[in-house]
Enzyme design. Sequence first.
Site, short mmCIF file in Angstrom:
data_model
loop_
_atom_site.label_atom_id
_atom_site.label_comp_id
_atom_site.label_asym_id
_atom_site.label_seq_id
_atom_site.Cartn_x
_atom_site.Cartn_y
_atom_site.Cartn_z
CE LYS A 101 6.27 0.83 -7.04
NZ LYS A 101 6.06 0.11 -5.78
CG ASP A 137 8.59 -2.32 -6.38
OD1 ASP A 137 9.32 -1.61 -5.67
OD2 ASP A 137 7.37 -2.14 -6.47
CG ASP A 138 7.26 -1.84 -10.74
OD1 ASP A 138 7.52 -3.06 -10.73
OD2 ASP A 138 6.12 -1.40 -10.64
CE1 TYR A 156 6.34 -7.11 -8.74
CE2 TYR A 156 8.46 -6.06 -9.03
CZ TYR A 156 7.11 -6.12 -9.30
OH TYR A 156 6.55 -5.20 -10.15
CD1 TRP A 164 2.64 -6.35 -3.33
CD2 TRP A 164 4.24 -5.13 -2.41
NE1 TRP A 164 2.54 -5.11 -3.88
CE2 TRP A 164 3.51 -4.33 -3.33
CE3 TRP A 164 5.30 -4.55 -1.72
CZ2 TRP A 164 3.82 -2.99 -3.57
CZ3 TRP A 164 5.61 -3.22 -1.97
CH2 TRP A 164 4.88 -2.45 -2.88
CG ASN A 171 0.32 -6.36 -6.25
OD1 ASN A 171 0.27 -5.40 -5.48
ND2 ASN A 171 1.45 -6.71 -6.87
CG ASP A 185 -1.67 0.17 -9.21
OD1 ASP A 185 -1.96 -0.97 -9.63
OD2 ASP A 185 -0.61 0.41 -8.59
CG ASN A 232 -0.42 -2.43 -3.60
OD1 ASN A 232 -0.67 -1.36 -3.06
ND2 ASN A 232 0.02 -2.52 -4.85
C1 GDL Z 1 3.48 -3.84 -9.14
C2 GDL Z 1 4.04 -2.85 -8.16
C3 GDL Z 1 2.96 -2.19 -7.32
C4 GDL Z 1 1.68 -1.98 -8.11
C5 GDL Z 1 1.21 -3.34 -8.53
C6 GDL Z 1 -0.13 -3.37 -9.26
C7 GDL Z 1 4.83 -4.61 -6.62
C8 GDL Z 1 5.93 -5.14 -5.79
N1 GDL Z 1 5.05 -3.48 -7.31
O1 GDL Z 1 4.22 -4.52 -9.77
O2 GDL Z 1 3.47 -0.97 -6.85
O3 GDL Z 1 0.72 -1.34 -7.34
O4 GDL Z 1 2.17 -3.91 -9.39
O5 GDL Z 1 -0.11 -2.59 -10.39
O6 GDL Z 1 3.78 -5.23 -6.69
#
Ligand code: GDL
Length: 479
Positions: free
Chosen positions: A43, A127-128, A202, A261, A263, A268, A296
């Site tokens: 990001k 996203d975001d 998403y 995707w 998480n 973060d 991620n």
């Molecule tokens: C999110 C963000 C991602 C981020 C994660 C955790 C997606 C598609 N986008 O929403 O960049 O790292 O949360 O904070 O997951």
Amino acid sequence: MNPTFPCGIVEGFYGQPWTFPQRHKVLRWLSQFGLNTYVYGPKDDLKHRVIWRDLLDDTEADEFKKLIHACREHGIRFVYAIAPGWDDLFGGNDWSASDKRPLLDGLKNRFQQLLDLGCHDFAVMFDDIPNLPPDELAEIGKRHAETGNEIWQWLQTSPGSSRRKEAPSQTETPQKIGASSRRLLPECEAPCGSLAICPSVYCTRMAGNAPSDSSYLRALGETLDQRIDIYWTGPEIISPKITAEHLRAVTEVLRRPPLIWDNLHANDYDCARIYLGPFSDRTSALPQLTRGLVINPNRQCELNFLPLATLGDFVRSGADYSPNSARQKAIKMWLPEWNRVTGPAFAAQTIALIVDCFHLPFANGPKANELMHQVHAALQGSPNEISQALKSVKTTGDVLGKFFFELSALKNRDLFEALWPHVWRLKDELSLVIAIGEQRLNGVEPPFIAPDYAAGVFRGGLLGELRELIQPASGGFRV
Ligand code: GDL
């Protein structure tokens, strides 16, 4: 494992992006664990989001060329992602309100440079994007899809594209929804093209808990060419579980199986946490019910050995996957990273304790659960219970204290840097537990005294105060 199931990592977190040497190390891990996908979308890489129209300079281009080449050598698909939502292009009816250059030209210009460097796989991330107008979501979904379709068409024919040259039609009869429409990694030496979109909605929570009622998702699913993948994080942004039922429901509205995707290990959103635990709580049918799976991970590159090793195990083992034995196997493989400049390397047992203490967002590891049981007794039990529990907490406290001291000699300085703040905090919390337990045992009334810090220094500051005011409770928070 089906070797053609796209599975690997998305460098998609907020914060300092990885360095190129770190990325090359991750590639070696992916290859070691039988994984085949690297999605590039940090990001806070300026050219991914904030100034996404700017071309890579010569040095950057050279680094990407080497990375793409290394991916090819390891049989890994390299996906380059751009997030063009930053400058509010999709907020209203005017597509290019904040920039006279059209959006699509900007994307093509950037992707062409990557095509020239040997990249054939792309993603556009929506996203975001802040402040999307709720009453225009259907229109925005349609526009996101149209952007994807146009880029897909262009990629078929652009110079540098390795794909088949026939231009597919966006309106072509949709393929059958389900596992049969899963596109496989083509069996050619160089990875051939793919395009994925990350939608603005998403996960189920973002769809107001009813994806099938989301006008955005319906418009996206209906309009987007069947061959373009759609990222999806599950029921939540950080999903505790991903079930087969959930995947089937999402497939309906997206009109194709999602590209997951995940998480689970992303950290973060909370700098105080790291996740070393094994890939867990996802249906073993996920490879059959999706178009791919990328995780991620932790921002700290070195902390992702175990998450990736166990992800490899997950896709290889199918219904036989056991997070616990995957964790054990991965710790053994991880041992060479734990050598020290003086003294013996850390033992597997010590690493297992660390993995259990810094485990997953929704669960501690087994040893951390035992520890918590003793901590409860040390703080709240009868004098007898306190005295028993304190012995056990002190043993763990001593192991962690010794570990913290010895960590200074770790050869892998990136691993050291990633771990020490967390181990420091944990050992201090345990000394506070021990100090309070001992004071209770001696009949001392609160407030209790901490051994090393005055109250307010330890756990202080504005964040400390806010956390004290608002605390997590089951199903939400309480004040
Ligand atoms: C999110 C963000 C991602 C981020 C994660 C955790 C997606 C598609 N986008 O929403 O960049 O790292 O949360 O904070 O997951």
